[in-house]
Write a protein that holds these residues in place. Structure first.
Motif, PDB file in Angstrom:
ATOM      1  N   ARG A 158       0.986  -0.727  -0.268  1.00  0.00           N
ATOM      2  CA  ARG A 158      -0.027   0.356   0.249  1.00  0.00           C
ATOM      3  C   ARG A 158       1.375   1.103  -0.578  1.00  0.00           C
ATOM      4  O   ARG A 158       1.964   1.279   0.527  1.00  0.00           O
ATOM      5  CB  ARG A 158      -0.985   0.034   0.862  1.00  0.00           C
ATOM      6  CG  ARG A 158      -0.606  -0.242   2.333  1.00  0.00           C
ATOM      7  CD  ARG A 158      -1.386  -0.115   3.458  1.00  0.00           C
ATOM      8  NE  ARG A 158      -1.783   0.712   4.129  1.00  0.00           N
ATOM      9  CZ  ARG A 158      -1.778   1.674   4.879  1.00  0.00           C
ATOM     10  NH1 ARG A 158      -1.227   2.310   5.450  1.00  0.00           N
ATOM     11  NH2 ARG A 158      -2.917   2.687   5.131  1.00  0.00           N
ATOM     12  N   ALA A 159      -0.295   1.968  -0.167  1.00  0.00           N
ATOM     13  CA  ALA A 159       0.775   4.145  -0.128  1.00  0.00           C
ATOM     14  C   ALA A 159       0.417   4.424   0.865  1.00  0.00           C
ATOM     15  O   ALA A 159      -0.798   4.738   0.588  1.00  0.00           O
ATOM     16  CB  ALA A 159       0.521   4.646  -1.783  1.00  0.00           C
ATOM     17  N   ASP A 160       1.156   4.876   1.842  1.00  0.00           N
ATOM     18  CA  ASP A 160       1.012   5.633   2.956  1.00  0.00           C
ATOM     19  C   ASP A 160       0.612   7.209   3.221  1.00  0.00           C
ATOM     20  O   ASP A 160       0.642   7.686   0.991  1.00  0.00           O
ATOM     21  CB  ASP A 160       1.803   5.865   3.841  1.00  0.00           C
ATOM     22  CG  ASP A 160       2.630   6.584   3.740  1.00  0.00           C
ATOM     23  OD1 ASP A 160       3.383   6.876   3.251  1.00  0.00           O
ATOM     24  OD2 ASP A 160       3.676   6.189   4.410  1.00  0.00           O
ATOM     25  N   ALA A 161       0.167   8.164   3.040  1.00  0.00           N
ATOM     26  CA  ALA A 161      -0.963   9.449   3.452  1.00  0.00           C
ATOM     27  C   ALA A 161       0.614  10.361   3.224  1.00  0.00           C
ATOM     28  O   ALA A 161       0.135  11.351   1.924  1.00  0.00           O
ATOM     29  CB  ALA A 161      -1.170  10.116   4.120  1.00  0.00           C
ATOM     30  N   SER A 162       2.341   9.681   3.614  1.00  0.00           N
ATOM     31  CA  SER A 162       3.123  10.376   2.806  1.00  0.00           C
ATOM     32  C   SER A 162       4.150  10.008   1.300  1.00  0.00           C
ATOM     33  O   SER A 162       4.989  10.404   0.719  1.00  0.00           O
ATOM     34  CB  SER A 162       4.800  10.190   3.981  1.00  0.00           C
ATOM     35  OG  SER A 162       3.533  10.853   5.278  1.00  0.00           O
ATOM     36  N   HIS A 163       2.993   9.395   0.534  1.00  0.00           N
ATOM     37  CA  HIS A 163       3.306   8.486  -0.348  1.00  0.00           C
ATOM     38  C   HIS A 163       4.704   7.047  -0.574  1.00  0.00           C
ATOM     39  O   HIS A 163       5.269   6.918  -1.578  1.00  0.00           O
ATOM     40  CB  HIS A 163       4.103  10.144  -1.534  1.00  0.00           C
ATOM     41  CG  HIS A 163       3.031  10.817  -1.618  1.00  0.00           C
ATOM     42  ND1 HIS A 163       3.377  11.885  -2.584  1.00  0.00           N
ATOM     43  CD2 HIS A 163       1.635  11.062  -1.392  1.00  0.00           C
ATOM     44  CE1 HIS A 163       1.894  12.417  -2.680  1.00  0.00           C
ATOM     45  NE2 HIS A 163       0.470  12.038  -2.047  1.00  0.00           N
ATOM     46  N   ARG A 164       4.166   7.044   0.783  1.00  0.00           N
ATOM     47  CA  ARG A 164       5.986   5.645   0.878  1.00  0.00           C
ATOM     48  C   ARG A 164       4.767   4.167   0.774  1.00  0.00           C
ATOM     49  O   ARG A 164       3.994   4.375   1.281  1.00  0.00           O
ATOM     50  CB  ARG A 164       6.378   6.096   2.166  1.00  0.00           C
ATOM     51  CG  ARG A 164       7.438   6.762   2.697  1.00  0.00           C
ATOM     52  CD  ARG A 164       7.404   7.638   3.730  1.00  0.00           C
ATOM     53  NE  ARG A 164       6.704   7.128   5.535  1.00  0.00           N
ATOM     54  CZ  ARG A 164       7.397   6.680   6.151  1.00  0.00           C
ATOM     55  NH1 ARG A 164       8.244   6.996   6.886  1.00  0.00           N
ATOM     56  NH2 ARG A 164       6.022   6.080   7.237  1.00  0.00           N
ATOM     57  N   GLY A 210       1.231  11.805 -13.382  1.00  0.00           N
ATOM     58  CA  GLY A 210       2.134  12.092 -14.434  1.00  0.00           C
ATOM     59  C   GLY A 210       3.990  11.658 -14.684  1.00  0.00           C
ATOM     60  O   GLY A 210       3.748  11.555 -15.540  1.00  0.00           O
ATOM     61  N   VAL A 211       4.472  11.568 -13.983  1.00  0.00           N
ATOM     62  CA  VAL A 211       6.132  11.224 -13.530  1.00  0.00           C
ATOM     63  C   VAL A 211       6.003  10.131 -13.271  1.00  0.00           C
ATOM     64  O   VAL A 211       7.501   9.330 -13.055  1.00  0.00           O
ATOM     65  CB  VAL A 211       6.742  12.622 -13.096  1.00  0.00           C
ATOM     66  CG1 VAL A 211       6.335  13.712 -13.860  1.00  0.00           C
ATOM     67  CG2 VAL A 211       6.474  12.301 -11.626  1.00  0.00           C
ATOM     68  N   GLY A 212       5.656   9.317 -13.105  1.00  0.00           N
ATOM     69  CA  GLY A 212       5.371   8.129 -12.318  1.00  0.00           C
ATOM     70  C   GLY A 212       5.523   7.178 -11.249  1.00  0.00           C
ATOM     71  O   GLY A 212       5.707   6.381 -10.335  1.00  0.00           O
ATOM     72  N   LYS A 213       5.078   8.001 -10.310  1.00  0.00           N
ATOM     73  CA  LYS A 213       5.722   7.535  -9.081  1.00  0.00           C
ATOM     74  C   LYS A 213       4.676   7.874  -8.007  1.00  0.00           C
ATOM     75  O   LYS A 213       3.216   7.717  -8.586  1.00  0.00           O
ATOM     76  CB  LYS A 213       5.926   9.590  -7.752  1.00  0.00           C
ATOM     77  CG  LYS A 213       7.823  10.214  -8.366  1.00  0.00           C
ATOM     78  CD  LYS A 213       8.312   9.198  -8.716  1.00  0.00           C
ATOM     79  CE  LYS A 213       9.789   9.219  -8.932  1.00  0.00           C
ATOM     80  NZ  LYS A 213      10.919   8.359  -8.660  1.00  0.00           N
ATOM     81  N   VAL A 214       4.271   7.495  -6.482  1.00  0.00           N
ATOM     82  CA  VAL A 214       3.020   7.631  -6.124  1.00  0.00           C
ATOM     83  C   VAL A 214       2.269   9.074  -6.461  1.00  0.00           C
ATOM     84  O   VAL A 214       2.647   9.906  -5.963  1.00  0.00           O
ATOM     85  CB  VAL A 214       3.195   7.175  -4.687  1.00  0.00           C
ATOM     86  CG1 VAL A 214       1.675   6.773  -4.179  1.00  0.00           C
ATOM     87  CG2 VAL A 214       4.028   5.529  -4.320  1.00  0.00           C
ATOM     88  N   GLU A 215       0.712   8.579  -6.869  1.00  0.00           N
ATOM     89  CA  GLU A 215       0.115   9.342  -6.948  1.00  0.00           C
ATOM     90  C   GLU A 215      -0.981   9.598  -5.413  1.00  0.00           C
ATOM     91  O   GLU A 215      -0.730   8.529  -4.939  1.00  0.00           O
ATOM     92  CB  GLU A 215      -0.850   9.228  -7.544  1.00  0.00           C
ATOM     93  CG  GLU A 215      -2.653   9.748  -7.909  1.00  0.00           C
ATOM     94  CD  GLU A 215      -1.855  10.962  -8.364  1.00  0.00           C
ATOM     95  OE1 GLU A 215      -0.986  12.259  -7.653  1.00  0.00           O
ATOM     96  OE2 GLU A 215      -2.180  11.492  -9.575  1.00  0.00           O
TER      97      GLU A 215
END
Length: 396
Positions: free
Chosen positions: A228-234, A276-281
């Motif tokens: 999962r991705a947390d609120a800090s995009h980790r 758009g740059v491939g990171k966590v939305e």
């Protein structure tokens, strides 16, 4: 030996000094204005010493001090930033303002109940009170770990709070879900595969943001939830062991995912729904750029009153109340919608627990128990009761 002796202070005031020997053999004392108060205190102290739960007041930290130690420990354990932030809010908004100056050894079971009553009188909801008391339990647990307390006044505590709030989640109707799918198709891009997967597979929004292409099993017609991705995009582990699961994916969602894969932004993380740059939305972007506009365009909205800085309803120059149109649902509502569709299709509670990734069957019943009701069976039972009492007669 425990004693209560009279003392006359230099000022002339009379005080009663209660003294006792603690479990470590150290002599402790405390003064009282009345002899009876000192004697009653010694009764409690002797009882706590016999149970091994006594902590002398001189070494017992205040709730505020113990709270700081607990938050420090939460950070050291690497808990998610949003989880720690929630705990900090419990401490700063609900615990310290009410009992921050009290020492831990003063908080007995009755005292915790009084604290809960004070929160209720101050307007806190029953659910919030339960969460705050759980956080208070965490504070005591950390204090015990550090040897600063032997008490656990929140363990097994039944608050018996009156709760008039409707616990049932707000779920989009089938017509609203169809409108959302239509709006997502019109919007294009990631919207259609994202919302079809959300509606028909029911992952948590954080799990959707962490979903990888390697987790989409096109041949097996399922998606595998493994991070999962947390609120800090980790990117990190799921909420519990039960959250690691495989979910069947219907053809319409699989087809949308296949088409999306051809144009999806490249991601070093292999994400299905990157930015758009491939990171966590971010959660907010999914809501503000996709789900919110889709709902507003479809008329799935709520109208809320705007308030001023004083919390009073705001009005325009003509004195007309100012209102704001907002989307009706959050992203999590689609997860509830998926569960409701599964239950309507005949899935049993254990299946729902597994597919939703709930840590226990109790969580499943707490959230969706009302959806397992059999309305037709209830009606037949009501008619049977009527027949037993009145036979074929009716009263108008």
């Amino acid at each position: 030996m425990a004693t209560v002796r009279k003392r006359i202070l230099p000022s002339g005031l009379v005080r009663w000094r209660a003294s006792y020997t603690d479990g470590a053999g150290i002599r402790r004392t405390k003064q009282f204005a009345r002899k009876s108060d000192g004697e009653a205190w010694l009764v409690e102290v002797r009882h706590d010493i016999s149970r091994g739960t006594h902590t002398p007041g001189s070494i017992s930290p205040t709730v505020k001090e113990a709270s700081a130690l607990w938050i420090k420990r939460c950070n050291e354990k690497g808990l998610e930033p949003m989880t720690v932030k929630g705990y900090e809010e419990h401490v700063n908004l609900h615990i310290v303002p009410f009992i921050g100056a009290k020492k831990l050894n003063e908080l007995t079971v009755p005292a915790v109940n009084s604290f809960a009553d004070a929160l209720r009188d101050a307007g806190r909801s029953a659910e919030m009170i339960k969460r705050v008391v759980r956080s208070l339990g965490g504070i005591f647990k950390e204090a015990r770990r550090r040897g600063l307390s032997n008490a656990a006044p929140t363990v097994g505590l039944e608050l018996e709070l009156p709760d008039r709030e409707d616990p049932r989640p707000v779920i989009p109707t089938k017509s609203e879900l169809n409108a959302i799918i239509t709006g997502a198709t019109t919007k294009g891009g990631r919207a259609r595969p994202y919302f079809l997967t959300s509606i028909f597979c029911g992952p948590r929004p954080s799990e959707m943001r962490g979903l990888r292409w390697s987790d989409v099993d096109f041949e097996g017609r399922q998606i595998n939830i493994s991070q999962r991705a947390d609120a800090s995009h980790r990117i990190g582990n799921l909420k519990s062991k039960a959250a690691y699961r495989s979910i069947p994916c219907p053809p319409i969602a699989l087809l949308a995912l296949r088409e999306w894969k051809l144009v999806c932004p490249k991601s070093d993380l292999g994400l299905v729904f990157p930015n758009g740059v491939g990171k966590v939305e971010s959660h907010s972007n999914l809501l503000d750029r996709d789900f919110g506009p889709i709902q507003i365009a479809a008329g799935i909205i709520d109208t809320v009153r705007v308030t001023d800085e004083a919390g009073k309803p705001a009005t325009d120059a003509a004195g007309v109340p100012v209102t704001l149109v907002t989307p009706k649902y959050g992203l999590h509502s689609l997860r509830h919608a998926c569960a409701s569709l599964w239950i309507e299709s005949g899935y049993n509670p254990k299946q729902i627990q597994r597919l939703m990734g709930h840590s226990s069957i109790q969580v499943t019943f707490d959230v969706y128990g009302h959806l397992f009701a059999d309305a037709e069976a209830d009606q037949r039972a009501a008619e049977s009761v009527q027949a037993r009492l009145l036979g074929g007669k009716t009263h108008e």
